[in-house]
Design a protein around this motif. Structure first.
Motif, PDB file in Angstrom:
ATOM      1  N   ILE A  88      -0.065  23.412   0.005  1.00  0.00           N
ATOM      2  CA  ILE A  88       1.316  23.525   0.470  1.00  0.00           C
ATOM      3  C   ILE A  88       1.411  23.203   1.956  1.00  0.00           C
ATOM      4  N   PRO A  89       2.144  22.158   2.334  1.00  0.00           N
ATOM      5  CA  PRO A  89       2.335  21.861   3.758  1.00  0.00           C
ATOM      6  C   PRO A  89       3.199  22.947   4.388  1.00  0.00           C
ATOM      7  N   GLN A  90       2.914  23.280   5.624  1.00  0.00           N
ATOM      8  CA  GLN A  90       3.661  24.335   6.309  1.00  0.00           C
ATOM      9  C   GLN A  90       4.439  23.752   7.474  1.00  0.00           C
ATOM     10  N   GLY A  91       5.680  24.183   7.625  1.00  0.00           N
ATOM     11  CA  GLY A  91       6.508  23.726   8.730  1.00  0.00           C
ATOM     12  C   GLY A  91       7.884  24.339   8.619  1.00  0.00           C
ATOM     13  N   GLU A  92       8.365  24.949   9.706  1.00  0.00           N
ATOM     14  CA  GLU A  92       9.650  25.643   9.668  1.00  0.00           C
ATOM     15  C   GLU A  92      10.793  24.719   9.308  1.00  0.00           C
ATOM     16  N   ASN A  93      10.674  23.429   9.681  1.00  0.00           N
ATOM     17  CA  ASN A  93      11.762  22.496   9.410  1.00  0.00           C
ATOM     18  C   ASN A  93      11.532  21.653   8.153  1.00  0.00           C
ATOM     19  N   LEU A  94      10.410  21.867   7.458  1.00  0.00           N
ATOM     20  CA  LEU A  94      10.120  21.092   6.256  1.00  0.00           C
ATOM     21  C   LEU A  94      10.762  21.727   5.027  1.00  0.00           C
ATOM     22  N   VAL A  95      11.274  20.885   4.143  1.00  0.00           N
ATOM     23  CA  VAL A  95      11.801  21.337   2.860  1.00  0.00           C
ATOM     24  C   VAL A  95      10.885  20.778   1.776  1.00  0.00           C
ATOM     25  N   ILE A  96      10.257  21.663   1.031  1.00  0.00           N
ATOM     26  CA  ILE A  96       9.273  21.278   0.022  1.00  0.00           C
ATOM     27  C   ILE A  96       9.935  21.185  -1.347  1.00  0.00           C
ATOM     28  N   ALA A  97       9.515  20.235  -2.157  1.00  0.00           N
ATOM     29  CA  ALA A  97      10.054  20.101  -3.512  1.00  0.00           C
ATOM     30  C   ALA A  97       9.875  21.416  -4.270  1.00  0.00           C
ATOM     31  N   PRO A  98      10.948  21.952  -4.842  1.00  0.00           N
ATOM     32  CA  PRO A  98      10.840  23.206  -5.583  1.00  0.00           C
ATOM     33  C   PRO A  98      10.256  23.055  -6.979  1.00  0.00           C
ATOM     34  N   ALA A  99      10.055  21.809  -7.420  1.00  0.00           N
ATOM     35  CA  ALA A  99       9.555  21.598  -8.783  1.00  0.00           C
ATOM     36  C   ALA A  99       8.942  20.220  -8.928  1.00  0.00           C
ATOM     37  N   ASP A 100       8.092  20.071  -9.947  1.00  0.00           N
ATOM     38  CA  ASP A 100       7.625  18.761 -10.369  1.00  0.00           C
ATOM     39  C   ASP A 100       8.774  18.057 -11.094  1.00  0.00           C
ATOM     40  N   GLY A 101       8.861  16.752 -10.944  1.00  0.00           N
ATOM     41  CA  GLY A 101       9.894  16.036 -11.664  1.00  0.00           C
ATOM     42  C   GLY A 101      10.238  14.715 -11.016  1.00  0.00           C
ATOM     43  N   LYS A 102      11.473  14.290 -11.199  1.00  0.00           N
ATOM     44  CA  LYS A 102      11.950  13.011 -10.676  1.00  0.00           C
ATOM     45  C   LYS A 102      13.277  13.223  -9.962  1.00  0.00           C
ATOM     46  N   VAL A 103      13.407  12.604  -8.804  1.00  0.00           N
ATOM     47  CA  VAL A 103      14.655  12.711  -8.035  1.00  0.00           C
ATOM     48  C   VAL A 103      15.736  11.885  -8.730  1.00  0.00           C
ATOM     49  N   VAL A 104      16.807  12.546  -9.149  1.00  0.00           N
ATOM     50  CA  VAL A 104      17.871  11.849  -9.881  1.00  0.00           C
ATOM     51  C   VAL A 104      19.182  11.800  -9.102  1.00  0.00           C
ATOM     52  N   LEU A 158      24.053  18.431   6.544  1.00  0.00           N
ATOM     53  CA  LEU A 158      24.306  16.994   6.566  1.00  0.00           C
ATOM     54  C   LEU A 158      23.391  16.235   7.520  1.00  0.00           C
ATOM     55  N   ASP A 159      22.912  16.917   8.569  1.00  0.00           N
ATOM     56  CA  ASP A 159      22.057  16.218   9.541  1.00  0.00           C
ATOM     57  C   ASP A 159      20.568  16.363   9.224  1.00  0.00           C
ATOM     58  N   SER A 160      20.252  16.725   7.990  1.00  0.00           N
ATOM     59  CA  SER A 160      18.849  16.769   7.561  1.00  0.00           C
ATOM     60  C   SER A 160      18.316  15.353   7.382  1.00  0.00           C
ATOM     61  N   LYS A 161      17.024  15.188   7.589  1.00  0.00           N
ATOM     62  CA  LYS A 161      16.366  13.900   7.354  1.00  0.00           C
ATOM     63  C   LYS A 161      15.811  13.898   5.937  1.00  0.00           C
ATOM     64  N   ILE A 162      16.227  12.966   5.113  1.00  0.00           N
ATOM     65  CA  ILE A 162      15.794  12.901   3.718  1.00  0.00           C
ATOM     66  C   ILE A 162      14.536  12.047   3.616  1.00  0.00           C
ATOM     67  N   ASN A 163      13.510  12.577   2.973  1.00  0.00           N
ATOM     68  CA  ASN A 163      12.211  11.899   2.898  1.00  0.00           C
ATOM     69  C   ASN A 163      11.865  11.374   1.510  1.00  0.00           C
ATOM     70  N   VAL A 164      12.801  11.454   0.574  1.00  0.00           N
ATOM     71  CA  VAL A 164      12.544  10.961  -0.782  1.00  0.00           C
ATOM     72  C   VAL A 164      13.609   9.932  -1.153  1.00  0.00           C
ATOM     73  N   THR A 165      13.347   9.189  -2.210  1.00  0.00           N
ATOM     74  CA  THR A 165      14.283   8.184  -2.705  1.00  0.00           C
ATOM     75  C   THR A 165      14.576   8.453  -4.181  1.00  0.00           C
ATOM     76  N   LEU A 166      15.643   7.854  -4.678  1.00  0.00           N
ATOM     77  CA  LEU A 166      15.979   7.996  -6.096  1.00  0.00           C
ATOM     78  C   LEU A 166      14.840   7.495  -6.979  1.00  0.00           C
ATOM     79  N   GLU A 167      14.608   8.197  -8.059  1.00  0.00           N
ATOM     80  CA  GLU A 167      13.568   7.892  -9.044  1.00  0.00           C
ATOM     81  C   GLU A 167      12.158   8.279  -8.566  1.00  0.00           C
ATOM     82  N   GLN A 168      12.037   8.752  -7.336  1.00  0.00           N
ATOM     83  CA  GLN A 168      10.710   9.157  -6.856  1.00  0.00           C
ATOM     84  C   GLN A 168      10.255  10.416  -7.585  1.00  0.00           C
ATOM     85  N   LYS A 169       8.976  10.458  -7.922  1.00  0.00           N
ATOM     86  CA  LYS A 169       8.418  11.644  -8.561  1.00  0.00           C
ATOM     87  C   LYS A 169       7.965  12.640  -7.493  1.00  0.00           C
TER      88      LYS A 169
END
Length: 220
Positions: free
Chosen positions: A61-77, A196-207
């Motif tokens: 698990i990466p640690q960082g106060e400003n990081l948002v970790i995926a809450p589940a395995d799956g695909k970004v829809v 709204l000013d969060s930086k998004i690090n994933v793309t659609l369909e990404q696992k």
């Protein structure tokens, strides 16, 4: 890797049922030997599919106060700006992760902090990718506030097959990033609502891998 506690009773019961169903083929109709093998093979494959659904893999698990970790395995829809009307009542960035029956289904905390809000909503069982599943399906809504005062809302959503949502946290709890807070059985979805000013690090369909994939970075 271990087997999640939510699967223990089901897996034991299923093993007994499959044993009871297969035993008569061997003892009472031995002339159908080929069908015995087919029935046993189908039973083993079915059992293994259910077994893998309840697996609980170890994650780094990466640690960082400003990081948002995926809450589940799956695909970004879904990645979109939307109105969150239950708690924030303003515009947020929504990231939705769809879990197929083949994914790990335990739910992990996306950030560390204090659980400021929790509510369980009974509801329908529309397919998890349906646009109205986020507001009409059985679901839980949780909001965690980190030490910088930034709040993230995340929502467990039941699907057409997922008829049981579990949670292990209560309002006011201190929660740790990447640790499990619940479980959804048999196909479902988790929505995450970010500033709204969060930086998004994933793309659609990404696992994604729950507890490992960094899906966003919160404003400092």
């Amino acid at each position: 890797m271990t087997i999640h506690k939510e699967g223990h009773s089901l897996l034991i019961s299923l093993l007994i049922i499959l044993g009871v169903l297969n035993a008569p083929l061997y003892y009472y109709i031995p002339q159908f030997g080929i069908w015995h093998g087919i029935a046993l093979t189908v039973s083993v494959i079915f059992y293994l599919l259910i077994l893998q659904f309840f697996r609980n893999p170890n994650r780094t698990i990466p640690q960082g106060e400003n990081l948002v970790i995926a809450p589940a395995d799956g695909k970004v829809v879904v990645i979109e700006e939307t109105e969150e009307n239950e708690y924030f009542k303003d515009k947020r960035i929504q990231i939705s992760i769809f879990m197929s029956p083949l994914n790990v289904h335990l739910s992990r905390n996306p950030i560390s902090g204090v659980l400021k809000y929790f509510k369980y909503h009974p509801g329908k069982f529309l397919v998890a990718w349906h646009p109205k599943s986020s507001t009409d399906n059985e679901r839980t809504t949780l909001v965690t506030e980190n030490s910088n005062g930034v709040q993230v809302l995340f929502r467990q959503i039941a699907g057409a097959l997922a008829r049981r949502i579990r949670w292990y946290v209560d309002e006011g709890d201190q929660v740790n990033q990447g640790e499990e807070f619940g479980f959804i059985k048999f196909g479902s979805r988790i929505d995450v609502f970010l500033p709204l000013d969060s930086k998004i690090n994933v793309t659609l369909e990404q696992k994604t891998r729950g507890g490992e994939t960094i899906i966003a970075e919160l404003p400092q």
